[in-house]
Every structure is written in structure tokens, then in C-alpha cells.
Write a protein that holds these residues in place. Structure first.
Motif, PDB file in Angstrom:
ATOM      1  N   GLU A  42       0.621  -1.193  -0.331  1.00 57.15           N
ATOM      2  CA  GLU A  42       0.355  -0.215  -0.101  1.00 57.15           C
ATOM      3  C   GLU A  42       0.920   1.491   0.201  1.00 57.15           C
ATOM      4  O   GLU A  42       0.541   2.029  -0.880  1.00 57.15           O
ATOM      5  N   VAL A  43       2.495   1.627   1.055  1.00 61.05           N
ATOM      6  CA  VAL A  43       2.662   2.324   1.218  1.00 61.05           C
ATOM      7  C   VAL A  43       3.277   3.021  -0.103  1.00 61.05           C
ATOM      8  O   VAL A  43       3.492   4.081  -0.262  1.00 61.05           O
ATOM      9  N   ILE A  44       3.980   1.818  -0.948  1.00 57.08           N
ATOM     10  CA  ILE A  44       5.370   2.345  -2.350  1.00 57.08           C
ATOM     11  C   ILE A  44       4.487   2.755  -2.919  1.00 57.08           C
ATOM     12  O   ILE A  44       4.707   3.591  -3.635  1.00 57.08           O
ATOM     13  N   PRO A  45       2.818   2.768  -3.671  1.00 61.52           N
ATOM     14  CA  PRO A  45       2.178   3.057  -4.457  1.00 61.52           C
ATOM     15  C   PRO A  45       1.792   4.437  -3.997  1.00 61.52           C
ATOM     16  O   PRO A  45       1.413   5.582  -5.324  1.00 61.52           O
ATOM     17  N   ARG A  46       1.237   4.324  -3.052  1.00 60.92           N
ATOM     18  CA  ARG A  46       1.160   5.959  -2.291  1.00 60.92           C
ATOM     19  C   ARG A  46       2.099   6.527  -2.422  1.00 60.92           C
ATOM     20  O   ARG A  46       2.120   7.804  -3.064  1.00 60.92           O
ATOM     21  N   ILE A  47       3.549   6.828  -2.188  1.00 59.85           N
ATOM     22  CA  ILE A  47       4.426   7.047  -2.544  1.00 59.85           C
ATOM     23  C   ILE A  47       5.410   7.762  -3.790  1.00 59.85           C
ATOM     24  O   ILE A  47       5.275   9.019  -4.532  1.00 59.85           O
ATOM     25  N   LEU A  48       4.858   6.719  -4.240  1.00 59.78           N
ATOM     26  CA  LEU A  48       4.874   6.930  -6.050  1.00 59.78           C
ATOM     27  C   LEU A  48       4.361   7.251  -6.716  1.00 59.78           C
ATOM     28  O   LEU A  48       4.556   7.992  -8.123  1.00 59.78           O
ATOM     29  N   ASN A  49       3.349   7.448  -6.421  1.00 64.74           N
ATOM     30  CA  ASN A  49       1.826   7.938  -7.096  1.00 64.74           C
ATOM     31  C   ASN A  49       1.439   9.227  -6.151  1.00 64.74           C
ATOM     32  O   ASN A  49       0.229   9.592  -7.063  1.00 64.74           O
ATOM     33  N   MET A  50       2.002  10.168  -5.824  1.00 59.17           N
ATOM     34  CA  MET A  50       1.905  11.459  -5.510  1.00 59.17           C
ATOM     35  C   MET A  50       1.761  12.176  -5.933  1.00 59.17           C
ATOM     36  O   MET A  50       2.088  12.242  -6.693  1.00 59.17           O
ATOM     37  N   HIS A  51       0.545  13.383  -5.522  1.00 57.56           N
ATOM     38  CA  HIS A  51       0.294  14.274  -6.305  1.00 57.56           C
ATOM     39  C   HIS A  51       1.917  15.353  -6.788  1.00 57.56           C
ATOM     40  O   HIS A  51       2.114  15.445  -5.579  1.00 57.56           O
ATOM     41  N   PRO A  52       1.657  16.142  -7.860  1.00 55.41           N
ATOM     42  CA  PRO A  52       2.440  16.945  -7.762  1.00 55.41           C
ATOM     43  C   PRO A  52       3.032  17.226  -6.746  1.00 55.41           C
ATOM     44  O   PRO A  52       3.770  18.473  -5.977  1.00 55.41           O
ATOM     45  N   PHE A  53       1.788  17.984  -5.987  1.00 58.40           N
ATOM     46  CA  PHE A  53       1.857  18.907  -4.403  1.00 58.40           C
ATOM     47  C   PHE A  53       2.478  18.682  -4.397  1.00 58.40           C
ATOM     48  O   PHE A  53       3.149  19.070  -3.057  1.00 58.40           O
ATOM     49  N   ALA A  54       2.286  17.152  -3.781  1.00 58.54           N
ATOM     50  CA  ALA A  54       3.166  16.155  -2.052  1.00 58.54           C
ATOM     51  C   ALA A  54       4.368  16.286  -2.791  1.00 58.54           C
ATOM     52  O   ALA A  54       5.288  16.428  -2.021  1.00 58.54           O
ATOM     53  N   THR A  55       5.240  16.221  -4.226  1.00 59.48           N
ATOM     54  CA  THR A  55       7.147  15.599  -4.739  1.00 59.48           C
ATOM     55  C   THR A  55       7.289  17.229  -3.616  1.00 59.48           C
ATOM     56  O   THR A  55       8.348  16.479  -3.997  1.00 59.48           O
ATOM     57  N   LEU A  56       7.042  18.485  -3.568  1.00 59.65           N
ATOM     58  CA  LEU A  56       7.374  18.865  -3.129  1.00 59.65           C
ATOM     59  C   LEU A  56       8.360  19.201  -2.055  1.00 59.65           C
ATOM     60  O   LEU A  56       9.091  19.264  -2.016  1.00 59.65           O
ATOM     61  N   ALA A  57       7.461  18.078  -1.049  1.00 58.71           N
ATOM     62  CA  ALA A  57       8.288  17.073   0.049  1.00 58.71           C
ATOM     63  C   ALA A  57       9.504  16.134  -0.011  1.00 58.71           C
ATOM     64  O   ALA A  57      10.254  15.878   0.511  1.00 58.71           O
TER      65      ALA A  57
END
Ligand code: HEM
Length: 431
Positions: free
Chosen positions: A150-165
């Protein structure tokens, strides 16, 4: 924006207008000199390496992969870790996972809906994630496996806004990014727990996963220092990220191209059955098919190298501080190397020999993908299982566009198919 939404088409248009070397300003990298001439690219990959720093150019990945990731290292630390990862991912290592890859594929396929259209790309990503989890970290603890799925796809599919983090890890403590932070912390905890278990495992010598190979072949050092858990964590993250989406995307493109080329599909089905029966000509055809798919739809459109000191390249004097980008997608589309380059023709790779200057889906030189043998082997097994077991038809007309997903190009509609039937029996061969 143009680079984000129409990357391959935009870069190809620039090549038509400006020739085989041209500069674009890219957010986060500054001026980037794209290269499309195989000779210039060969110089970058295999000539004097002292001007080039790939790790520096990949620095933005530190927030995701950690400071010790192979992708962000340069110099001796890069060389030392690379040697270790090549052993852990080598063809012999992956061949021991054949049965596991077949089982994972069969289990996934058995849950595909019948007579209803769905995007198969998501299912292929699930297969490649499961394979990498088992082959790289040997994860067998069911609770941890569930969390990782669950967690790996959530991280790899994060919203472009979230990728700022990812680019600015300091943001993770702030409210809009706290969910991202929780995911990173969870993933850290699981990987560190797997590393601790592996270090304490009395049967570590019998294990075939990359983590176990790293733990036991390097009891004491990289560059004379003991390997820390954090270094291992960073390399595991790197393998999970670099090895899962890329292979899933390559398989998706292979199906996308096959389903739009019925004659090749028929030949591929025959080859899959030959391969399953132990006939090496079947393997050869499937390998040629995968090579052609990686040529015509490379998952990584270009690689990058930071320039550390001034260098003469492509007839220009390039200053320190800029980036060069060998453009895989442009080299693969060149009609001099590949007549009728838009035609999907696996027979181009009928002979075992590929030209390392004009077929470069895995990059090149001392940064060439160390997972290439793993990926080619895994894709052949998965593709063989699919072709032997599943009757599928395409439900969308028209070629899929190449959509940018982080650093990979994926089919923009996710390859929508409909499945008529799934045969329960596995392909016969275990190799
Ligand atoms: C079809 C699947 C794959 C494709 C198309 C692909 C492509 C690439 C490319 C283009 C690079 C950069 C090379 C360069 O800069 O010259 C790379 C690097 C890398 N890949 Fe892959 N890759 C795939 C699968 C994998 C797998 C399965 C793994 C591991 C399990 C993996 C691990 C890595 C690592 C660790 C690097 C960094 C190498 C370094 O910096 O020295 N890749 N890959």
C-alpha cells in the motif's frame, strides 16, 4: 509545462529544428544540453569520465532515496556500491526467482475481471512491485508485505504538489505534507525492520534476495567502513523505486504495441508456447520483442550527467555547472539506425548482437542500469505467462500517448483491455 506534458514530442521537435545538440532550460536543472548523435553520447558514456557527475544531476532524488542511494553518489562510493549491487542483481541471482515470478504473475492474473474493460497497466505494476519486494528484500512477513503493497504505490503516485516534500524534505513537518511524512516514516520503519531481521537471520546464507546477498557478501565494508543500516535502507529504496515502475511501464508498452500489431501478437503467442516447452527459439523471440518495445517506447526518455569542469562536446565548449542529457528516445527513433523507425518490428533484434551505441534503453557507461538483466529476465517470464494464459483484446483504438510519470514514460490511458478467458494451468517450464 511543454516538457511535462509533451516531453518526447517537444524534444523531437527541437531536434528537427536545431539538430542533434540543443539546449533547453529545465526547472530544477537549469540549462540542459540534449544530445541525439550516438557518437556524442558514446563519448559521454564511455569517454573520459572526469567532467561528468550523474549523482550531482540526480541530487533532487535525495529526499526520496536518501543521501547514500547509488543514483545520487559519484566517484569511489558510487563505484563500490555499484559493484555490490551488480552482484546482487546479476542474471544468476534473478534466475533463482523464476518460479516466484511465475507464481506472482499467475496469482495476479487469476483476479483479472472477465469480459469487462480495465486498464492493465495497474495490474502489471502490482506484479512488478510484488516481484521486487520478494526478490530485493525477501519480504515474507504478511503484515509488512501488506503495508509495503500500500505505502510504496502511495509514495510513487503522489500528487505533484506533494512531491515538493521530496525536493524540500524540511516541508514534511508542515500540515499539507504531514501525510507524505507519515508514509515515508512507515516505509523507513518497515525497511529497517527487514534489515534487522536479515542481519539476525541464522539462514541468511540460504536466502536469494538482494538484501541477504548484500548483508552476507559485505560483512564489513564499503570503502573500508562498516555498512550502516541507513546505507542499506537507501539502497533498498533505490532498488524498489528504480526497479518497479520502470519494469511495469515497459511491460505495459509491450502489451500496448502487441495488441495494436496482431501479426506480431500471433508470432509472440507461438514463441511463448515454444519458450514454455523449453525451446530456446521461443526465448529468443520474446527477448527480441522486448528489445524492440524498449526501443520504440523507451521508458526513460533521457538520462542526465552534470558537467563538473569545462568540456568539448558535440562541437561546442560546454561550461561547468550545466547538464548534458543523452536522449535515448531520439537515438532510438533515428531512421539511419532503424529504417521505418515507427514500425514495431521485433525482427530488428533477431540476432543476439545489439549495437550498444544505438540501443540504449538502460543508459550507458559506468551508470548503465545495474538492473537490466533482472528486468529483461523478469519481463520475459511475465510476458510468457500472459501470452500463454490470457486471451485479451484491446478496447481502445489509436496509439497511446507517452505520459510523464516522475522519471518514466507510461501509456496515458493505462492500456485498456478486455479479457475473454484465463487458462488456469501455468506455462510448463521451470528454468
Ligand atoms: C525495463 C526496466 C528498466 C529500465 C528501462 C531502466 C532504465 C534505467 C536507466 C535509463 C538508468 C540510468 C542509466 C544512466 O544514467 O546511464 C537506470 C539506472 C538504474 N537502475 Fe534501472 N531500469 C530498469 C529496471 C531496473 C531494475 C529492475 C532495477 C533494480 C532492481 C534498476 C535499478 C537501477 C539503479 C540502481 C540505477 C542507478 C545506476 C547508477 O547510477 O549507477 N533498474 N535504469
Amino acid at each position: 509545462m511543454l516538457l511535462r506534458f509533451h516531453w518526447p514530442r517537444f524534444v523531437a521537435a527541437c531536434q528537427r529544428r536545431y539538430g542533434n545538440a540543443f539546449t533547453l532550460k529545465v526547472t530544477s536543472l537549469g540549462p540542459v544540453v540534449f544530445l541525439a548523435d550516438p557518437q556524442d553520447i558514446k563519448e559521454v558514456f564511455t569517454g573520459d569520465q572526469s567532467p561528468y557527475r550523474a549523482g550531482e544531476a540526480n541530487a533532487v532524488l535525495r529526499g526520496l532515496l536518501g543521501d547514500n542511494s547509488l543514483l545520487v553518489l559519484d566517484g569511489d562510493p558510487h563505484r563500490d556500491w555499484r559493484r555490490l549491487l551488480i552482484v546482487a542483481l546479476g542474471r544468476d541471482a534473478v534466475a533463482r526467482h523464476t518460479d516466484m515470478i511465475m507464481e506472482v504473475t499467475a496469482a495476479n492474473v487469476s483476479s483479472w475481471p472477465l469480459a469487462r474493460e480495465f486498464p492493465v497497466a495497474r495490474r502489471l505494476e502490482q506484479i512488478t512491485l510484488e516481484v521486487i519486494l520478494r526478490a530485493v528484500i525477501g519480504a515474507t512477513n504478511p503484515d509488512r508485505l501488506t503495508e509495503l503493497r500500500e505505502v510504496i504505490p502511495r509514495i510513487l503516485n503522489m500528487h505533484p504538489f506533494a512531491t515538493l516534500a521530496v525536493a524540500y524534505p524540511g516541508l514534511r513537518r508542515r500540515l499539507p505534507w504531514r501525510a507524505v511524512n507519515r508514509d515515508f516514516e512507515l516505509l523507513d520503519r518497515i525497511l529497517l525492520a527487514e534489515i534487522a531481521d536479515c542481519r539476525a537471520d541464522p539462514d541468511v546464507d540460504a536466502r536469494t534476495d538482494a538484501l541477504a546477498i548484500l548483508v552476507r557478501t559485505v560483512p564489513a565494508n564499503v570503502g573500508g567502513q562498516p555498512i550502516t543500516d541507513i546505507e542499506l535502507r537507501d539502497q533498498l529504496m533505490t532498488l524498489l523505486v528504480a526497479g518497479h515502475d520502470t519494469t511495469g511501464a515497459a511491460l505495459s508498452w509491450t502489451l500496448e504495441r502487441l495488441l495494436r500489431n496482431p501479426t506480431v501478437l500471433e508470432e509472440a503467442r507461438r514463441a511463448a508456447h515454444r519458450s514454455a516447452a523449453g525451446d530456446p527459439t521461443g526465448d529468443d523471440y520474446l527477448d527480441a520483442l522486448l528489445k524492440e518495445s524498449l526501443r520504440i517506447r523507451p521508458v526513460v526518455f533521457n538520462v542526465v550527467r552534470g558537467i563538473h569542469r569545462p568540456v568539448e562536446l558535440a562541437g561546442y565548449s560546454l561550461p561547468a555547472g550545466i547538464t548534458v542529457a543523452p536522449a535515448i528516445g531520439l537515438v532510438h527513433a533515428c531512421p539511419e539506425s532503424y529504417p521505418e523507425p515507427t514500425r514495431f518490428a521485433p525482427e530488428r533484434f533477431a540476432s543476439d548482437h545489439v549495437n550498444p551505441s544505438t540501443w540504449i534503453p538502460f543508459g550507458g557507461g559506468n551508470r548503465r542500469c545495474p538492473g537490466s538483466a533482472f528486468a529483461m529476465f523478469e519481463m520475459r517470464i511475465v510476458l510468457r505467462e500472459l501470452l500463454c494464459r490470457v486471451d485479451f483484446t484491446l478496447v481502445e483504438d489509436g496509439d497511446e500517448r507517452q505520459r510523464v510519470k516522475h522519471f518514466a514514460l507510461v501509456p496515458h490511458r493505462g492500456v485498456r483491455i478486455s479479457v475473454g478467458s484465463v487458462r488456469p494451468s501455468r506455462c510448463a517450464r521451470t528454468q
